[in-house]
Design an enzyme around this catalytic site. Structure first.
Site, PDB file in Angstrom:
ATOM      1  N   ASP A  72      83.415 110.949 -20.390  1.00  0.00           N
ATOM      2  CA  ASP A  72      82.848 111.132 -21.728  1.00  0.00           C
ATOM      3  C   ASP A  72      82.891 112.587 -22.164  1.00  0.00           C
ATOM      4  O   ASP A  72      83.203 113.487 -21.370  1.00  0.00           O
ATOM      5  CB  ASP A  72      81.402 110.593 -21.769  1.00  0.00           C
ATOM      6  CG  ASP A  72      80.570 111.013 -20.552  1.00  0.00           C
ATOM      7  OD1 ASP A  72      80.985 111.952 -19.838  1.00  0.00           O
ATOM      8  OD2 ASP A  72      79.516 110.408 -20.310  1.00  0.00           O
ATOM      9  N   HIS A 143      72.112 104.259 -18.116  1.00  0.00           N
ATOM     10  CA  HIS A 143      73.412 104.261 -18.812  1.00  0.00           C
ATOM     11  C   HIS A 143      74.497 104.827 -17.915  1.00  0.00           C
ATOM     12  O   HIS A 143      74.275 105.740 -17.134  1.00  0.00           O
ATOM     13  CB  HIS A 143      73.349 104.986 -20.160  1.00  0.00           C
ATOM     14  CG  HIS A 143      73.244 106.475 -20.093  1.00  0.00           C
ATOM     15  ND1 HIS A 143      72.316 107.187 -20.828  1.00  0.00           N
ATOM     16  CD2 HIS A 143      73.944 107.415 -19.418  1.00  0.00           C
ATOM     17  CE1 HIS A 143      72.461 108.478 -20.594  1.00  0.00           C
ATOM     18  NE2 HIS A 143      73.446 108.648 -19.743  1.00  0.00           N
ATOM     19  N   GLU A 148      74.929 103.548 -23.732  1.00  0.00           N
ATOM     20  CA  GLU A 148      73.473 103.512 -23.860  1.00  0.00           C
ATOM     21  C   GLU A 148      72.945 102.082 -23.798  1.00  0.00           C
ATOM     22  O   GLU A 148      73.721 101.128 -23.965  1.00  0.00           O
ATOM     23  CB  GLU A 148      73.082 104.147 -25.197  1.00  0.00           C
ATOM     24  CG  GLU A 148      73.507 105.608 -25.338  1.00  0.00           C
ATOM     25  CD  GLU A 148      72.650 106.563 -24.513  1.00  0.00           C
ATOM     26  OE1 GLU A 148      72.216 106.192 -23.413  1.00  0.00           O
ATOM     27  OE2 GLU A 148      72.411 107.692 -24.972  1.00  0.00           O
TER      28      GLU A 148
HETATM   29  C1  GLP Z   1      74.964 112.205 -19.206  1.00  0.00           C
HETATM   30  C2  GLP Z   1      76.375 111.712 -18.991  1.00  0.00           C
HETATM   31  C3  GLP Z   1      76.441 110.702 -17.878  1.00  0.00           C
HETATM   32  C4  GLP Z   1      75.716 111.206 -16.660  1.00  0.00           C
HETATM   33  C5  GLP Z   1      74.284 111.435 -17.033  1.00  0.00           C
HETATM   34  C6  GLP Z   1      73.395 111.831 -15.864  1.00  0.00           C
HETATM   35  O1  GLP Z   1      74.221 111.397 -20.018  1.00  0.00           O
HETATM   36  N1  GLP Z   1      76.912 111.121 -20.144  1.00  0.00           N
HETATM   37  O2  GLP Z   1      77.806 110.430 -17.583  1.00  0.00           O
HETATM   38  O3  GLP Z   1      75.841 110.274 -15.614  1.00  0.00           O
HETATM   39  O4  GLP Z   1      74.248 112.455 -18.017  1.00  0.00           O
HETATM   40  O5  GLP Z   1      73.349 113.192 -15.700  1.00  0.00           O
HETATM   41  P1  GLP Z   1      72.643 113.861 -14.451  1.00  0.00           P
HETATM   42  O6  GLP Z   1      73.572 113.604 -13.309  1.00  0.00           O
HETATM   43  O7  GLP Z   1      72.569 115.301 -14.815  1.00  0.00           O
HETATM   44  O8  GLP Z   1      71.333 113.211 -14.281  1.00  0.00           O
END
Ligand code: GLP
Length: 272
Positions: A72, A143, A148
């Site tokens: 993404d 998600h 979402e």
């Molecule tokens: C964002 C990204 C996701 C990721 C998530 C979790 O929302 N779009 O792909 O998995 O953050 O991030 P973190 O690993 O910092 O908790």
């Protein structure tokens, strides 16, 4: 779906990096038959990237014949902005390894036609034969990528509006200012991820405990899009102890028992 409960974030990261390295080595990729790897951003995969870079520096693994696609990217954030996913990937992984620049694919959140960009991405993934392995993380609301709650479980790459929950979670990267978090993002779909031959999702930390409980102990549900992993034939969740806080004691005990041997050893690195 296999669920590996690692003692802590470090052991989770080391195991995951060895697993990925081993998958690449076993596939013996060539320029004609590359290894197609899906990659996430966020804090969850950072430890894995550190270990992968270490394995590369020790000459145990090469990324010459690996093609990557990121999950993404925010819409409207310049690529050189420290919070863009382009910047993140370059900083944490790509600049440290031997992956050819042309093998790196990240959605262009500044493309003039965002729908066309999403279509182009799907077509490019298909043109290289689909994913060999998809590595992912999740948000606290379960998600996957930016799919979402309420996203179609068969969705493909497209633009999504970020929920308030996600904007609050990601505001830590934007001076804790929720209004500074981009409102939209381009993301691969749940279906895009599930088409991968193998999927490994990292779920670590107490803030992910509720999501882990939903995906492990409850059913497939579009409100927790990672739960679609239950229907994947080769899905693995790598979590740490903190993330298991909401699981039943019996669930944790059974899962540890089943994977006892796997958790005690690192995937062996095959020589190139
Ligand atoms: C964002 C990204 C996701 C990721 C998530 C979790 O929302 N779009 O792909 O998995 O953050 O991030 P973190 O690993 O910092 O908790």
């Amino acid at each position: 779906m296999r669920i590996l409960i690692h003692n802590n974030y470090q052991t989770l990261s080391t195991w995951t990096a060895h697993y990925i390295a081993n998958e690449i080595l076993e596939a013996q990729p060539t320029a004609d038959r590359p290894f197609i790897l899906g990659l996430p951003t966020g804090s969850s995969p950072i430890g894995t990237y550190v270990e992968l870079v270490r394995l590369y520096n020790e000459k145990k693994i090469s990324f010459k014949n690996v093609i990557t696609f990121n999950m993404d990217e925010y819409v409207g954030v310049p690529e050189d902005h420290p919070q863009s996913y382009h910047y993140f990937m370059h900083h944490h992984l790509f600049k440290h390894i031997d992956i050819p620049r042309e093998n790196i694919n990240i959605l262009d959140g500044n493309a003039p036609d965002l729908n066309a960009e999403c279509l182009r991405y799907e077509e490019k993934i298909a043109s290289v034969g689909g994913f060999t392995l998809f590595l992912g993380g999740i948000g606290p609301d379960g998600h996957i990528a930016f799919n979402e709650p309420g996203s179609s479980l068969s969705s493909r790459t497209r633009m999504k509006t970020l929920t308030y929950d996600t904007k609050v979670a990601n505001s830590r990267f934007f001076n804790n200012d929720t209004s500074a978090v981009p409102k939209t993002a381009l993301t691969v779909g749940v279906g895009t991820v599930m088409d991968a031959r193998k999927v490994l999702i990292i779920i670590n930390g107490y803030s992910k405990a509720r999501a882990l409980q939903k995906v492990v102990e409850e059913g497939v549900n579009h409100m927790w899009t990672v739960s679609m992993l239950q229907l994947h034939q080769q899905g693995i969740i790598c979590c740490d102890e903190d993330a298991t806080q909401e699981l039943k004691v019996g669930t944790v005990r059974n899962l540890k028992d089943i994977e006892n041997k796997t958790l005690k050893t690192l995937p062996v690195l095959k020589p190139e």
